[in-house]
Design a protein around this motif. Sequence first.
Motif, PDB file in Angstrom:
ATOM      1  N   GLY A 329       0.805  -1.221   0.000  1.00 63.49           N
ATOM      2  CA  GLY A 329       0.000   0.000   0.000  1.00 63.49           C
ATOM      3  C   GLY A 329       0.837   1.268   0.000  1.00 63.49           C
ATOM      4  O   GLY A 329       1.436   1.649  -1.014  1.00 63.49           O
ATOM      5  N   ARG A 330       0.902   1.917   1.169  1.00 62.64           N
ATOM      6  CA  ARG A 330       1.571   3.225   1.244  1.00 62.64           C
ATOM      7  C   ARG A 330       2.948   3.269   0.573  1.00 62.64           C
ATOM      8  O   ARG A 330       3.275   4.260  -0.090  1.00 62.64           O
ATOM      9  N   PRO A 331       3.792   2.207   0.755  1.00 68.43           N
ATOM     10  CA  PRO A 331       5.150   2.334   0.200  1.00 68.43           C
ATOM     11  C   PRO A 331       5.191   2.695  -1.281  1.00 68.43           C
ATOM     12  O   PRO A 331       5.998   3.524  -1.703  1.00 68.43           O
ATOM     13  N   PHE A 332       4.297   2.097  -2.096  1.00 68.62           N
ATOM     14  CA  PHE A 332       4.422   2.398  -3.532  1.00 68.62           C
ATOM     15  C   PHE A 332       3.970   3.826  -3.817  1.00 68.62           C
ATOM     16  O   PHE A 332       4.445   4.455  -4.770  1.00 68.62           O
ATOM     17  N   VAL A 333       3.088   4.367  -2.993  1.00 66.10           N
ATOM     18  CA  VAL A 333       2.641   5.750  -3.237  1.00 66.10           C
ATOM     19  C   VAL A 333       3.743   6.737  -2.826  1.00 66.10           C
ATOM     20  O   VAL A 333       3.959   7.746  -3.494  1.00 66.10           O
ATOM     21  N   TYR A 334       4.455   6.429  -1.744  1.00 66.63           N
ATOM     22  CA  TYR A 334       5.611   7.273  -1.388  1.00 66.63           C
ATOM     23  C   TYR A 334       6.598   7.297  -2.561  1.00 66.63           C
ATOM     24  O   TYR A 334       7.127   8.343  -2.939  1.00 66.63           O
ATOM     25  N   ALA A 335       6.863   6.106  -3.117  1.00 68.74           N
ATOM     26  CA  ALA A 335       7.844   6.015  -4.214  1.00 68.74           C
ATOM     27  C   ALA A 335       7.348   6.764  -5.438  1.00 68.74           C
ATOM     28  O   ALA A 335       8.123   7.444  -6.121  1.00 68.74           O
ATOM     29  N   LEU A 336       6.054   6.651  -5.704  1.00 67.46           N
ATOM     30  CA  LEU A 336       5.463   7.352  -6.859  1.00 67.46           C
ATOM     31  C   LEU A 336       5.580   8.859  -6.680  1.00 67.46           C
ATOM     32  O   LEU A 336       5.934   9.585  -7.607  1.00 67.46           O
ATOM     33  N   ALA A 337       5.277   9.329  -5.468  1.00 70.06           N
ATOM     34  CA  ALA A 337       5.341  10.768  -5.206  1.00 70.06           C
ATOM     35  C   ALA A 337       6.780  11.263  -5.315  1.00 70.06           C
ATOM     36  O   ALA A 337       7.041  12.372  -5.790  1.00 70.06           O
ATOM     37  N   ALA A 338       7.725  10.445  -4.881  1.00 74.37           N
ATOM     38  CA  ALA A 338       9.128  10.877  -4.860  1.00 74.37           C
ATOM     39  C   ALA A 338       9.775  10.801  -6.237  1.00 74.37           C
ATOM     40  O   ALA A 338      10.564  11.668  -6.597  1.00 74.37           O
ATOM     41  N   ALA A 339       9.435   9.778  -7.001  1.00 77.78           N
ATOM     42  CA  ALA A 339      10.194   9.554  -8.245  1.00 77.78           C
ATOM     43  C   ALA A 339       9.359   8.962  -9.371  1.00 77.78           C
ATOM     44  O   ALA A 339       9.915   8.339 -10.280  1.00 77.78           O
ATOM     45  N   GLY A 340       8.049   9.114  -9.328  1.00 77.44           N
ATOM     46  CA  GLY A 340       7.190   8.634 -10.416  1.00 77.44           C
ATOM     47  C   GLY A 340       7.264   7.119 -10.586  1.00 77.44           C
ATOM     48  O   GLY A 340       7.638   6.388  -9.664  1.00 77.44           O
ATOM     49  N   GLY A 341       6.944   6.678 -11.798  1.00 81.70           N
ATOM     50  CA  GLY A 341       6.940   5.238 -12.088  1.00 81.70           C
ATOM     51  C   GLY A 341       8.298   4.596 -11.831  1.00 81.70           C
ATOM     52  O   GLY A 341       8.383   3.453 -11.372  1.00 81.70           O
ATOM     53  N   GLN A 342       9.359   5.357 -12.106  1.00 86.59           N
ATOM     54  CA  GLN A 342      10.716   4.808 -11.864  1.00 86.59           C
ATOM     55  C   GLN A 342      10.915   4.473 -10.403  1.00 86.59           C
ATOM     56  O   GLN A 342      11.571   3.499 -10.053  1.00 86.59           O
ATOM     57  N   GLY A 343      10.346   5.314  -9.546  1.00 84.51           N
ATOM     58  CA  GLY A 343      10.446   5.061  -8.104  1.00 84.51           C
ATOM     59  C   GLY A 343       9.729   3.774  -7.735  1.00 84.51           C
ATOM     60  O   GLY A 343      10.235   2.970  -6.934  1.00 84.51           O
ATOM     61  N   VAL A 344       8.560   3.562  -8.327  1.00 85.68           N
ATOM     62  CA  VAL A 344       7.797   2.343  -8.015  1.00 85.68           C
ATOM     63  C   VAL A 344       8.573   1.107  -8.482  1.00 85.68           C
ATOM     64  O   VAL A 344       8.683   0.114  -7.747  1.00 85.68           O
ATOM     65  N   ALA A 345       9.131   1.192  -9.694  1.00 82.39           N
ATOM     66  CA  ALA A 345       9.894   0.052 -10.215  1.00 82.39           C
ATOM     67  C   ALA A 345      11.112  -0.221  -9.322  1.00 82.39           C
ATOM     68  O   ALA A 345      11.413  -1.375  -8.990  1.00 82.39           O
ATOM     69  N   HIS A 346      11.766   0.845  -8.892  1.00 77.52           N
ATOM     70  CA  HIS A 346      12.942   0.693  -8.025  1.00 77.52           C
ATOM     71  C   HIS A 346      12.545   0.070  -6.689  1.00 77.52           C
ATOM     72  O   HIS A 346      13.210  -0.838  -6.175  1.00 77.52           O
ATOM     73  N   LEU A 347      11.436   0.526  -6.144  1.00 72.64           N
ATOM     74  CA  LEU A 347      10.976  -0.024  -4.860  1.00 72.64           C
ATOM     75  C   LEU A 347      10.695  -1.532  -4.990  1.00 72.64           C
ATOM     76  O   LEU A 347      11.056  -2.315  -4.107  1.00 72.64           O
ATOM     77  N   LEU A 348      10.089  -1.919  -6.102  1.00 68.46           N
ATOM     78  CA  LEU A 348       9.808  -3.348  -6.295  1.00 68.46           C
ATOM     79  C   LEU A 348      11.108  -4.142  -6.418  1.00 68.46           C
ATOM     80  O   LEU A 348      11.202  -5.271  -5.925  1.00 68.46           O
ATOM     81  N   ASP A 349      12.127  -3.544  -7.035  1.00 66.93           N
ATOM     82  CA  ASP A 349      13.448  -4.210  -7.089  1.00 66.93           C
ATOM     83  C   ASP A 349      14.030  -4.363  -5.690  1.00 66.93           C
ATOM     84  O   ASP A 349      14.610  -5.398  -5.351  1.00 66.93           O
ATOM     85  N   LEU A 350      13.889  -3.308  -4.871  1.00 62.66           N
ATOM     86  CA  LEU A 350      14.418  -3.382  -3.499  1.00 62.66           C
ATOM     87  C   LEU A 350      13.723  -4.506  -2.731  1.00 62.66           C
ATOM     88  O   LEU A 350      14.362  -5.291  -2.022  1.00 62.66           O
ATOM     89  N   ILE A 351      12.407  -4.577  -2.896  1.00 56.35           N
ATOM     90  CA  ILE A 351      11.642  -5.598  -2.172  1.00 56.35           C
ATOM     91  C   ILE A 351      12.047  -7.004  -2.622  1.00 56.35           C
ATOM     92  O   ILE A 351      12.240  -7.904  -1.800  1.00 56.35           O
TER      93      ILE A 351
END
Length: 381
Positions: A329-351
């Motif tokens: 939930g919240r984590p992907f929205v933080y990533a989206l707000a911080a760095a757009g789709g690239q942030g979400v993709a990066h977060l999924l890589d981290l996970i």
Amino acid sequence: MIISSTMDYRAAARRRLPPFLFHYIDGGAYDEQTMRRNVEDLRGLALRQRVLREVGEVDLSTQLFGEKLSLPLALAPVGLTGMYARRGEVQAARAAAEKGVPLTLSTVSVCPIEEVQSQLSRPIWFQLYVLKDRGFMKNALERAWAAGVRTLVFTVDMPVPGARYRDRHSGMSGPHAALRRVWQACLHPHWAWHVGVCGRPHDLGNVSAYLGHRIGLEDYIGWLGNNFDPAIGWRDLQWIRDYWKGAMVLKGILDPADALEAARFGADGIVVSNHGGRQLDGVLSSARALPAIADAVKGKLTILADSGVRSGLDVVRMLALGADGVLLGRPFVYALAAAGGQGVAHLLDLIAAEMRVAMTLTGAKSIAEITRDSLAAQGVP
Ligand code: FNR
């Protein structure tokens, strides 16, 4: 700052967002006790370290509702995600698809179902609320099916709205006028950049597609508030079960008795969830509720869990407690707000990377090998 975790993305989102948007995503109901416990109880579970297990390559992929996923997770439905980046739901869904997982599109998304689905080669999941306006529900189900959606997440823990103090303070919830003021404040030169971030915020895509006219942020709370249905019961859901030919997942189950009802009802899955601590403060954290629910219905239906997942280690913990998959939930929205789709993709890589470490050191080669034995004996709630 080099971003290497959900908490880094949260800090970056806080710096970027106007306060009312940051607190809308970050806050919970009342004293936020359940919201905090979701994170603390899950993180407090001790994994059981095993060594020299010849693990080698770990396989993070799994099957959920007949669909192959690269990771045992989907992005959770989060209303107004499209406010956190330009056409935010499209950006997040694209990033998720690139990483082999679905986004669950909220009923109250900025981008309508068709816009998001048409830009992807894999189906999104769609979330629907129980609303008084059955015409809206039927219209949304028809549009979702026509767009290619086959997994419906039906949220049942919102017959009334929980009170979120932070939103009241910011003007995000409360009287109509307060919300209008908040929004207009965003148009002030101080936040002018934000209008660019939001794209076309004055449109709640799925609702306006049905109403035939635009419905803006200032009308959103009113529309939703008039539509909650506290009289809802299992019998009211039957027409949806009969109508929807795809998988039906009930989101917001926190008690084994309700999980058993869901199985009897003919749900394909449930999401063990307290809505991220945004509804009834003081209820059990998902981590505490999950084991008894898994004991009651494991194998009878697919068990997803959310509320508190912040890392790949947390994903492994939820699976060890009995979930087949999690919603992020919240984590992907933080990533989206911080760095757009690239942030979400990066977060999924981290996970994914965190999951690989946790699985290697608990001796699990595959998702199926994550069991309660993956937790230390003292670690089970
Ligand atoms: C949500 N959630 C949610 N759930 C849902 O079924 N439909 C929705 O529209 C929303 N909207 C929404 C907005 C915001 C800002 C948040 C934070 C959450 C709940 C969401 O799907 C999920 O259950 C929680 O986010 C899980 O908690 P954590 O892990 O994010 O703390």
